[in-house]
Design a protein around this motif. Structure first.
Motif, short mmCIF file in Angstrom:
data_model
loop_
_atom_site.label_atom_id
_atom_site.label_comp_id
_atom_site.label_asym_id
_atom_site.label_seq_id
_atom_site.Cartn_x
_atom_site.Cartn_y
_atom_site.Cartn_z
N ARG A 1 0.85 -1.19 0.00
CA ARG A 1 0.00 0.00 0.00
C ARG A 1 0.89 1.24 0.00
O ARG A 1 1.81 1.34 0.79
CB ARG A 1 -0.89 -0.02 1.25
N VAL B 1 -3.66 0.61 -3.39
CA VAL B 1 -3.69 -0.65 -2.64
C VAL B 1 -3.61 -1.80 -3.63
O VAL B 1 -4.61 -2.12 -4.29
CB VAL B 1 -4.97 -0.78 -1.77
N TRP C 1 -6.17 -5.62 -4.18
CA TRP C 1 -7.27 -5.44 -3.22
C TRP C 1 -8.40 -6.42 -3.50
O TRP C 1 -9.00 -6.97 -2.58
CB TRP C 1 -7.77 -4.00 -3.28
N ARG D 1 -17.62 1.81 -0.39
CA ARG D 1 -17.44 2.21 1.01
C ARG D 1 -16.31 1.41 1.67
O ARG D 1 -15.48 1.95 2.40
CB ARG D 1 -18.75 2.00 1.76
N ARG D 2 -16.26 0.11 1.37
CA ARG D 2 -15.20 -0.73 1.93
C ARG D 2 -13.84 -0.31 1.37
O ARG D 2 -12.83 -0.30 2.10
CB ARG D 2 -15.47 -2.20 1.62
N ALA D 3 -13.80 0.06 0.10
CA ALA D 3 -12.55 0.51 -0.51
C ALA D 3 -12.02 1.77 0.16
O ALA D 3 -10.83 1.87 0.47
CB ALA D 3 -12.77 0.75 -2.01
N THR E 1 -12.74 2.83 3.18
CA THR E 1 -12.35 2.47 4.54
C THR E 1 -10.95 1.88 4.57
O THR E 1 -10.11 2.26 5.40
CB THR E 1 -13.36 1.46 5.13
N ASP E 2 -10.67 0.95 3.65
CA ASP E 2 -9.36 0.30 3.63
C ASP E 2 -8.25 1.24 3.20
O ASP E 2 -7.12 1.13 3.67
CB ASP E 2 -9.40 -0.91 2.68
N ALA E 3 -8.56 2.18 2.31
CA ALA E 3 -7.52 3.07 1.78
C ALA E 3 -7.30 4.30 2.66
O ALA E 3 -6.14 4.70 2.90
CB ALA E 3 -7.88 3.51 0.37
N GLY F 1 -9.52 5.13 5.65
CA GLY F 1 -10.02 5.06 7.02
C GLY F 1 -11.53 5.19 7.09
O GLY F 1 -12.16 5.79 6.22
N PRO F 2 -12.14 4.63 8.15
CA PRO F 2 -13.61 4.62 8.27
C PRO F 2 -14.22 6.00 8.41
O PRO F 2 -15.36 6.22 7.99
CB PRO F 2 -13.85 3.76 9.52
#
Length: 217
Positions: A11, A21, A24, A98-100, A102-104, A106-107
């Protein structure tokens, strides 16, 4: 040989708010997204050639979900194509976006309005994308970019000019690139696709890029 690096790809923050990332999406995730893209590409409101106001055409072909993009606005119908309603934006794709984020990033960054636009671009071996900004949305939520198929050179620049400084990033099948915050309106493009580099088990010749955005409309 691709996929045989001495060290795993990691990352990387390319610029403030812009994160790459690698890998992914796993093989199953790539195949499922490709299957969906093939359905979306069918008419009506299917894959089309985009014509610019100056009379030229984009070499990458495109299909839209949720809102239909054409240079340089959005509509609910394919106003520069067959005139039919744009295909709906599926909830599962919004959850993936949304998950992408969050992972990249942050939430806390992912906690905004739901994603409601997808632009899917298909590149054959000769296709390119000039330096441009994604500035036709009213929201400043991050742009999510997912790559399938052939590897490309993704050029990520600055917010002031199409020229240097920029960074060239190799995007492979399954890679995620997210840009928001101070990099949300950075110029970016695809100067080169590397034909024949798609994973053998994917069953795709060429490159698909799925970009997710929040309209703010």
């Amino acid at each position: 040989m691709e996929g045989m690096e001495l060290f795993p790809r990691e990352r990387t923050e390319i610029a403030p708010g812009a994160v790459h990332v690698p890998d992914w999406l796993d093989g199953h995730g790539q195949r499922e997204l490709l299957r969906a893209c093939r359905e979306w590409a069918r008419p009506p409101a299917g894959l089309r050639t985009v014509r610019t106001p100056g009379g030229g055409t984009m070499t990458a072909r495109q299909v839209c979900l949720g809102w239909h993009w054409y240079p340089y606005a959005y509509a609910r119908t394919v106003v520069d194509g067959d005139g039919t309603p744009v295909k709906p934006f599926p909830a599962w794709l919004g959850a993936l976006g949304r998950r992408a984020v969050t992972d990249a990033l942050g939430p806390e960054v992912a906690a905004g309005a739901p994603y409601d636009i997808a632009l899917i671009n298909f590149y054959d071996g000769d296709a390119r994308m000039g330096m441009h900004r994604d500035g036709d949305e009213e929201s400043d939520a991050p742009v999510v970019s997912l790559s399938l198929g052939d590897t490309c050179v993704f050029r990520f620049g600055n917010t002031e000019t199409r020229s240097r400084p920029y960074t060239d990033v190799e995007l492979r099948s399954g890679d995620l690139f997210v840009f928001g915050g101070p990099s949300r309106l950075a110029y970016h493009g695809v100067p080169r696709v590397r034909p024949g580099t798609a994973p053998g088990g994917l069953g795709l010749t060429g490159r698909l890029n799925v970009t997710l955005r929040v309209s703010g409309f």
